[in-house]
Design a protein around this motif. Structure first.
Motif: not given
Length: 448
Positions: A39-45, A437-438, A57-60
């Motif tokens: 909804t507001t952000h991406t979880v790492p996994a 990053l891919a 989150s910064a890399f994402i």
């Protein structure tokens, strides 16, 4: 979000195949990021890491900015919503519905009871490496008109300045000009050999009952041990019980890390660009970046040919070569760039036909290519090295890393990390910064 168009290389069959491959990798990457969006952000996994992590989150966002700068901006907005009054950006912003799925969680930190912590969200009290201004600037560059329309830089500049002031102020514990980390988790390289010596003096008798939900998603041989977790929790308990105030005079873990401080310098340079865009003085940020870069020289270890960590409690240098000590290559006027490049290409790291950069000295007796930060290659580290190599003029080596980042990510179901030589996957799968990053590498060389 849209799959990218690819650049034209003259219409050769090989070029067409590469274009199809890039489109496929991009589509697979986007699918991972969509599945991990909350909804507001991406979880790492989705399983192993069900909350929002700071430097993740910064890399994402850097990857997302290539296809959806607006989504990338939302990622950073969600993170800034958890900023503390003292400026810190917390390591984790917790999903209250997933507290049992990760330890230590919100019930451990109880951050809303700590003075200066936000009351509307629960967070960890620790931080992570400061790659955030770098990400914000890349988001702006991806679509400057949209960024200006949304006042993206104006909204975030003061927050980033406050974050950097916290690190350069309260975290410069001995006046060296370098920020200290107060826990291995703050380094982002949790069980790196850089922390072995100081960890020997950390008690393992934490008060918390150690629940390890991480072992439901990754093999125990790929994760820190129960003994290490006891020490991690002991430090977290002590830091929490002092209200995360950074004023505990006898706190035993104060380390100056070259990775952490390099990213602070890189982000100060990004802040200078942001300030210039906003019509504000860039000079103070440039000066701080130069100051951090100069202070980093105290962490250079000639016999290793790279930078290392220093124990700020007694000034002791750690004599171990890790990928953390290669990341200063991101600083373009680095005095020891030639030595770092020689080390990178030598037997400690890439010299034995490695596909990506090992996290730890491959010649060390305790190197383990499957165990977390004690040998495997991580996608974010190899990506940062590829950026540094491009800046240093080593374009073929940079392209080699970029190609392997994208290829291994897609072939191995976007793993957390891989064996540097075989590319075998380890850790959890469908890992967000691997996908991001891919995705970023498929756009390299094309307009933002």
């Amino acid at each position: 979000m849209n799959t990218p168009a690819t650049t034209d290389d003259g219409g050769t069959a090989a070029g067409a195949a590469a274009a199809v491959g890039a489109r496929q990798i991009a589509a697979q990457s986007i699918a991972v990021l969509e599945a991990n969006w909350r909804t507001t952000h991406t979880v790492p996994a989705g399983g192993l890491y069900p909350h929002q992590w700071s430097w993740d989150s910064a890399f994402i966002a850097i990857g997302l900015s290539r296809i959806s700068p607006r989504r990338a901006g939302q990622e950073m907005d969600a993170l800034f919503a958890g900023q503390w009054d003292d400026g810190r950006l917390p390591q984790i912003i917790f999903d209250p519905y997933r507290d049992a799925d990760y330890a230590p969680g919100a019930s451990f930190w109880q951050s809303s009871r700590i003075p200066g912590a936000p009351k509307h969200v629960e967070t960890a009290g620790l931080v992570q490496p400061p790659n955030h201004a770098w990400a914000v600037w890349k988001i702006h560059q991806a679509d400057p008109a949209e960024s200006r329309r949304r006042s993206f830089l104006e909204r975030n500049y003061s927050k980033l300045v406050h974050w950097h002031e916290y690190l350069s102020g309260r975290r410069d514990r001995n006046g060296s000009g370098l920020a200290c980390i107060v826990h291995p988790w703050e380094s982002g390289t949790d069980n790196s050999p850089l922390w072995d010596t100081v960890m020997k003096r950390i008690p393992g008798n934490c008060k918390t009952v150690l629940n390890r939900p991480d072992l439901q998603h990754a093999d125990a041989g790929e994760r820190p041990s129960q003994k290490e977790y006891g020490k991690y929790f002991w430090m977290a308990e002590r830091y929490r019980d002092h209200n995360c105030d950074d004023a505990d005079p006898d706190y035993p873990f104060l380390m100056e890390d070259p990775l952490f401080n390099t990213l602070l310098a890189v982000s100060e340079l990004a802040l200078a660009e942001i300030a210039g865009e906003l019509g504000l003085p860039a000079g103070p940020h440039l000066e701080r970046a130069r100051g951090i870069s100069a202070a980093l020289e105290a962490l250079y270890v000639p016999e290793l040919g790279c930078y290392s960590a220093r124990d700020a409690t007694d000034g002791t240098m750690v004599h171990k070569a890790t990928v953390n000590g290669l990341i200063p290559l991101l600083l373009t006027e680095l005095p020891h760039a030639d030595a770092l490049l020689e080390t990178l290409y030598g037997p400690r790291f890439m010299g034995n036909n490695a596909l990506m950069v090992p996290s730890y000295d491959a010649t060390a007796e305790d190197h383990n290519p499957a165990l977390y930060w004690r040998g495997p290659a991580w996608f974010n580290m190899s990506w940062m090295v590829s950026v540094a190599l491009e800046q240093q003029g080593h374009t073929e080596k940079a392209a080699f890393l970029r190609n392997n980042i994208a290829r291994l990510a897609a072939e191995q179901d976007f793993p957390e990390y891989v064996d540097p030589w075989t590319g075998a996957a380890h850790g959890t799968r469908s890992f967000s910064w691997t996908a991001a990053l891919a995705l970023e590498t498929t756009y390299h060389g094309s307009p933002s």
